[in-house]
Design a protein around this motif. Structure first.
Motif, mmCIF file in Angstrom:
data_model
loop_
_atom_site.group_PDB
_atom_site.id
_atom_site.type_symbol
_atom_site.label_atom_id
_atom_site.label_comp_id
_atom_site.label_asym_id
_atom_site.label_seq_id
_atom_site.Cartn_x
_atom_site.Cartn_y
_atom_site.Cartn_z
ATOM 1 N N TRP A 39 0.834 -1.202 0.000
ATOM 2 C CA TRP A 39 0.000 0.000 0.000
ATOM 3 C C TRP A 39 0.866 1.249 0.000
ATOM 4 O O TRP A 39 1.840 1.351 0.744
ATOM 5 C CB TRP A 39 -0.905 0.000 1.222
ATOM 6 C CG TRP A 39 -1.652 1.284 1.417
ATOM 7 C CD1 TRP A 39 -1.441 2.212 2.390
ATOM 8 C CD2 TRP A 39 -2.729 1.767 0.617
ATOM 9 N NE1 TRP A 39 -2.310 3.251 2.248
ATOM 10 C CE2 TRP A 39 -3.125 3.004 1.157
ATOM 11 C CE3 TRP A 39 -3.388 1.299 -0.509
ATOM 12 C CZ2 TRP A 39 -4.157 3.766 0.616
ATOM 13 C CZ3 TRP A 39 -4.418 2.051 -1.039
ATOM 14 C CH2 TRP A 39 -4.799 3.259 -0.484
ATOM 15 N N SER A 40 0.484 2.209 -0.840
ATOM 16 C CA SER A 40 1.108 3.531 -0.838
ATOM 17 C C SER A 40 0.043 4.545 -0.447
ATOM 18 O O SER A 40 -0.901 4.786 -1.215
ATOM 19 C CB SER A 40 1.671 3.894 -2.214
ATOM 20 O OG SER A 40 2.058 5.252 -2.242
ATOM 21 N N ALA A 41 0.186 5.114 0.733
ATOM 22 C CA ALA A 41 -0.792 6.103 1.204
ATOM 23 C C ALA A 41 -0.756 7.358 0.337
ATOM 24 O O ALA A 41 -1.804 7.930 0.018
ATOM 25 C CB ALA A 41 -0.530 6.453 2.665
ATOM 26 N N SER A 42 0.432 7.788 -0.059
ATOM 27 C CA SER A 42 0.537 9.021 -0.847
ATOM 28 C C SER A 42 -0.086 8.867 -2.235
ATOM 29 O O SER A 42 -0.662 9.801 -2.774
ATOM 30 C CB SER A 42 1.994 9.458 -0.977
ATOM 31 O OG SER A 42 2.746 8.512 -1.705
ATOM 32 N N LYS A 43 0.011 7.673 -2.804
ATOM 33 C CA LYS A 43 -0.568 7.417 -4.125
ATOM 34 C C LYS A 43 -1.978 6.844 -4.035
ATOM 35 O O LYS A 43 -2.656 6.707 -5.057
ATOM 36 C CB LYS A 43 0.320 6.434 -4.897
ATOM 37 C CG LYS A 43 1.688 6.978 -5.204
ATOM 38 C CD LYS A 43 2.515 5.928 -5.933
ATOM 39 C CE LYS A 43 3.856 6.470 -6.287
ATOM 40 N NZ LYS A 43 4.941 6.021 -5.477
ATOM 41 N N LYS A 44 -2.365 6.468 -2.808
ATOM 42 C CA LYS A 44 -3.648 5.780 -2.591
ATOM 43 C C LYS A 44 -3.772 4.604 -3.572
ATOM 44 O O LYS A 44 -4.761 4.447 -4.277
ATOM 45 C CB LYS A 44 -4.814 6.749 -2.707
ATOM 46 C CG LYS A 44 -4.792 7.808 -1.620
ATOM 47 C CD LYS A 44 -6.004 8.669 -1.684
ATOM 48 C CE LYS A 44 -6.098 9.700 -0.596
ATOM 49 N NZ LYS A 44 -4.940 10.246 -0.021
ATOM 50 N N SER A 45 -2.718 3.786 -3.565
ATOM 51 C CA SER A 45 -2.610 2.693 -4.516
ATOM 52 C C SER A 45 -2.194 1.414 -3.801
ATOM 53 O O SER A 45 -1.325 1.429 -2.939
ATOM 54 C CB SER A 45 -1.559 3.054 -5.570
ATOM 55 O OG SER A 45 -1.326 1.994 -6.449
ATOM 56 N N CYS A 46 -2.819 0.306 -4.208
ATOM 57 C CA CYS A 46 -2.486 -1.001 -3.671
ATOM 58 C C CYS A 46 -1.972 -1.878 -4.811
ATOM 59 O O CYS A 46 -2.567 -1.920 -5.890
ATOM 60 C CB CYS A 46 -3.713 -1.642 -3.032
ATOM 61 S SG CYS A 46 -3.354 -3.230 -2.234
#
Length: 65
Positions: A39-46
């Motif tokens: 998970w990347s919180a900054s990209k909001k991507s999983c």
């Protein structure tokens, strides 16, 4: 065919994700192999990674729910 990765190669993949702000959220096993979810919180991507027989078979962006 994806080449078989050594433990060193595996650590490089982990560093790749971590250096881009991803954190390991979950790991599970299935008949296909092992799945890890990053998970990347900054990209909001999983991102889901499927590993089978020591090989990275698939890397795919998946829903973030």
């Amino acid at each position: 065919m994806v080449p078989r990765l050594t433990p060193v190669d595996c650590r490089l993949v982990v560093r790749f994700f971590e250096s881009r702000g991803y954190t390991l959220q979950h790991a599970s096993k299935s008949d296909e192999g092992s799945y890890t979810y990053w998970w990347s919180a900054s990209k909001k991507s999983c991102v889901r990674v499927l590993t089978s027989d020591g090989r990275y078979e698939k890397i795919k962006t998946v829903g973030n729910s």
